[in-house]
Design a protein around this motif. Structure first.
Motif, PDB file in Angstrom:
ATOM      1  N   ASP A  21       0.328  -0.907   4.797  1.00 23.93           N
ATOM      2  CA  ASP A  21       1.753  -0.561   4.807  1.00 23.93           C
ATOM      3  C   ASP A  21       2.197   0.017   6.156  1.00 23.93           C
ATOM      4  O   ASP A  21       3.372  -0.045   6.493  1.00 23.93           O
ATOM      5  N   ARG A  22       1.256   0.562   6.911  1.00 24.35           N
ATOM      6  CA  ARG A  22       1.574   1.169   8.207  1.00 24.35           C
ATOM      7  C   ARG A  22       1.104   0.279   9.362  1.00 24.35           C
ATOM      8  O   ARG A  22       0.893   0.750  10.480  1.00 24.35           O
ATOM      9  N   ARG A  69     -10.793   6.025   0.394  1.00 25.47           N
ATOM     10  CA  ARG A  69      -9.868   6.269   1.512  1.00 25.47           C
ATOM     11  C   ARG A  69     -10.644   6.282   2.826  1.00 25.47           C
ATOM     12  O   ARG A  69     -11.834   6.603   2.850  1.00 25.47           O
ATOM     13  N   LEU A  77      -6.591   7.593   4.310  1.00 28.37           N
ATOM     14  CA  LEU A  77      -5.656   6.607   3.772  1.00 28.37           C
ATOM     15  C   LEU A  77      -6.389   5.497   3.024  1.00 28.37           C
ATOM     16  O   LEU A  77      -7.473   5.074   3.426  1.00 28.37           O
ATOM     17  N   GLU A 130      -4.444   0.041   1.238  1.00 23.15           N
ATOM     18  CA  GLU A 130      -3.043  -0.345   1.038  1.00 23.15           C
ATOM     19  C   GLU A 130      -2.120   0.482   1.938  1.00 23.15           C
ATOM     20  O   GLU A 130      -1.157  -0.039   2.512  1.00 23.15           O
ATOM     21  N   GLU A 131      -2.413   1.769   2.059  1.00 21.54           N
ATOM     22  CA  GLU A 131      -1.601   2.626   2.934  1.00 21.54           C
ATOM     23  C   GLU A 131      -1.746   2.213   4.393  1.00 21.54           C
ATOM     24  O   GLU A 131      -0.773   2.247   5.151  1.00 21.54           O
TER      25      GLU A 131
END
Length: 152
Positions: A116-117, A19, A109, A112-113
């Motif tokens: 996505d944002r 992350r 994060l 992928e997160e």
């Protein structure tokens, strides 16, 4: 009118779980996500600015490992040209929960997160720097040569 570029230092920090540390902040009246980053102050080295901004925006003391790259971005909102020196660093210790006033909170994060944002990223450079880090881009810190004025 004089053209004035803006020099910023940004830091990509990965934890042991894949992350990345991002800050949630207000910019131009919008809530956005960014790496810890900010302007290099007059008389300050780029390396010092990267560590200072990270501490001020996240509360973490970091050790810079290498330079990921120098990125150029012209902000569509105001036409300002930003030169972003982006570094990879290791988080050493959390020193404080007191953050800059523009910072809402911090997030760890996954890539992928972050993808996505994408619509809430401060600029496309946020994701680009993470992707360059994941691809293994690395330049030694001594590629930067910063001369200080002498008072002889």
């Amino acid at each position: 009118m004089t053209w004035t570029p803006h020099v910023t230092a940004a830091v990509v920090i990965e934890d042991g779980q894949g992350r990345f540390l991002l800050v949630e902040e207000v910019s131009g009246g919008k809530v956005v996500l960014n790496q810890p980053a900010g302007h290099v102050e007059e008389g300050e080295s780029i390396l010092t600015a990267a560590c200072r901004e990270t501490l001020e925006e996240t509360g973490w003391r970091v050790d810079l490992d290498y330079l990921l790259g120098v990125y150029t971005f012209v902000a569509p909102a105001n036409g300002v040209t930003y030169y972003r020196f982006c570094f990879a660093a290791r988080a050493l210790e959390k020193l404080t929960d007191q953050l800059d006033t523009e910072i809402i909170t911090t997030h760890w994060l996954t890539p992928e997160e972050v993808r996505d944002r994408r619509d809430s990223l401060r600029s496309p450079l946020v994701l680009e720097c993470i992707e360059d880090y994941r691809k293994g881009r690395r330049y030694p810190l001594d590629v930067l040569v910063e001369q200080q004025a002498r008072n002889d």
